[in-house]
Design a protein around this motif. Structure first.
Motif, PDB file in Angstrom:
ATOM      1  N   ALA A 185       0.843  -1.218   0.000  1.00 45.01           N
ATOM      2  CA  ALA A 185       0.000   0.000   0.000  1.00 45.01           C
ATOM      3  C   ALA A 185       0.860   1.243   0.000  1.00 45.01           C
ATOM      4  O   ALA A 185       0.520   2.255  -0.677  1.00 45.01           O
ATOM      5  N   ASP A 186       1.963   1.227   0.710  1.00 46.59           N
ATOM      6  CA  ASP A 186       2.878   2.379   0.708  1.00 46.59           C
ATOM      7  C   ASP A 186       3.429   2.605  -0.690  1.00 46.59           C
ATOM      8  O   ASP A 186       3.539   3.763  -1.187  1.00 46.59           O
ATOM      9  N   HIS A 213      -4.880   2.903   1.362  1.00 43.76           N
ATOM     10  CA  HIS A 213      -3.662   2.839   2.188  1.00 43.76           C
ATOM     11  C   HIS A 213      -3.994   2.968   3.665  1.00 43.76           C
ATOM     12  O   HIS A 213      -3.432   2.266   4.518  1.00 43.76           O
TER      13      HIS A 213
END
Length: 453
Positions: A185-186, A213
């Motif tokens: 997600a980052d 995120h």
């Protein structure tokens, strides 16, 4: 010379000898003194060579062969007061006959129901022991139950520990997965930010990825919280298990302490019971000591107490009993100088007071009224009178001792030794020498040949 002239003158006148000269003056007779003198000397010489039996003469008294057959003192075991005499001096009694009846004089034993009350105390103490034994058994059951309960509870905790450990492992895997998703997600958020700045994607797409995120981040935080909670639950279960073990250990220890206390009470009670049983038996035996019984058949003599209500002390002599059945013997006292001349089994001749006898000490075969004996014991210790005591039994091969012989009758003994000539014995007596030291020949009887050692 004058008498012969006178006799011849008278014979010349009368014509025959006068009788007065023959009977009164005996001048024609031959003297026989010399003949008698030599005859006496010959007899004395013959006597000097006659065998003479050396002997040791000693004095003593009639006794018994065994010590339990001698007159014995009858002593009371307990102190008491004379209530009744059942016999009198001179009476013959059988073994177990009552001699005298005593009554109690000590304060500790005056209670007429002492034995019964002691028995009640004994029973009560025994019941107390039974109670504590039951308590010990109950405590053992309690300890067993607590041990079983502890085992069940620990089993339950152990099962929960296994489940919690599995949950901790599962939560740990969830945290790892959430971290991986967070990494993705980052990266996606960074890419979306760059593309939004370059105008590749619209704002809506950028916001959607930003929300995605945040959701992944929230999932990671939730997984970490679940993992920490699982580890906390595991620690709590481990503490609970330790607390359970400690709690049941305290309970079991307390129950064990109660059991040991009960066992201590049982041991103390057993000591009291043993003491009470000892007292009970002592009281029971003491009750049997109020009647003094004859220890054997015999005659009652020498009563020390004469009346009723007289007090007798512990161990004090009451009467003396002369046994009715005994085997006679004689104890004689021998000088230390003569002791080495005696041996076990040696022949001894006796004369007793009240029984006439004619004694030829050197010729025992010519003596009359003597009795035979054999030495059975020679004491090795000097007695108070400075002599050695020798015990002589009746010789079964000789004439029997008198049936009316009483204990304590005086006796004179002649221990037969070596046969020697009379002249030798006279020479020994004049010089004060002891008799010859000798031993009996091997394989011969005590009355047989003796040889010099």
């Amino acid at each position: 010379m004058a008498m012969e002239l006178l006799s011849e003158d008278i014979e010349a006148k009368v014509g025959k000898p006068l009788r007065s000269f023959t009977e009164i003056y005996r001048h024609n007779k031959t003297s026989k003194v010399r003949r008698y003198f030599f005859i006496i000397i010959g007899i004395i010489v013959l006597i000097m060579f006659i065998p003479w039996t050396q002997n040791i003469r000693s004095t003593g008294a009639v006794t018994t062969l065994r010590q339990e057959q001698r007159p014995q003192q009858l002593n009371n075991i307990i102190a008491g007061r004379i209530v009744k005499w059942w016999v009198k001096e001179g009476d013959f009694v059988k073994k177990g006959d009552t001699i005298v009846q005593l009554a109690e004089i000590k304060d500790d034993y005056l209670d007429p129901q002492l034995l019964e009350r002691t028995g009640q105390q004994l029973s009560a103490e025994q019941l107390t022991i039974d109670y504590y034994e039951g308590k010990v058994k109950t405590t053992d059951d309690q300890i067993t139950a607590m041990e079983n309960e502890q085992e069940l509870k620990l089993s339950s905790i152990d099962n929960k520990l296994v489940q919690t450990k599995r949950k901790v492992q599962s939560d740990s895997m969830k945290v790892v997965a959430a971290k991986n998703e967070m990494t993705v997600a980052d990266r996606q958020l960074d890419a979306a930010t760059k593309m939004f700045e370059q105008g590749v994607i619209p704002l809506t797409e950028y916001e959607r990825r930003k929300v995605q995120h945040q959701n992944v981040n929230a999932k990671l935080v939730g997984a970490q919280n679940d993992y920490n909670n699982s580890k906390q639950d595991l620690l709590i279960l481990q503490l609970d298990r330790s607390a359970t073990i400690q709690g049941y250990a305290e309970k079991i220890a307390k129950a064990a302490g109660d059991r040991f206390q009960s066992q201590s009470q049982i041991a103390a009670g057993q000591g009291k019971v043993a003491k009470l049983r000892n007292q009970y038996e002592n009281y029971r035996i003491r009750n049997g000591q109020y009647y003094v019984l004859a220890p054997q058949d015999g005659q009652v003599i020498k009563a020390r107490k004469a009346g009723i209500n007289e007090i007798v002390k512990e161990g004090e002599m009451i009467v003396e009993v002369v046994p009715q059945n005994y085997q006679l013997a004689a104890e004689v006292w021998v000088k230390p100088m003569d002791l080495q001349l005696l041996a076990i089994g040696q022949k001894v001749r006796f004369t007793f007071d009240g029984f006439p006898a004619i004694i030829f000490s050197g010729w025992p075969q010519a003596s009359y009224g003597t009795f035979g004996g054999k030495i059975v014991a020679i004491e090795s210790n000097l007695s108070e009178n400075g002599l050695f005591r020798v015990l002589v039994a009746e010789d079964e091969d000789d004439r029997k001792w008198p049936a009316d012989l009483k204990l304590g009758t005086g006796a004179v003994s002649f221990a037969l030794l070596k046969d020697v000539p009379v002249w030798y014995e006279l020479w020994r007596q004049v010089n004060g020498f002891p008799p010859d030291y000798y031993k009996q020949s091997a394989g011969k009887s005590t009355g047989g040949e003796k040889e010099k050692k």
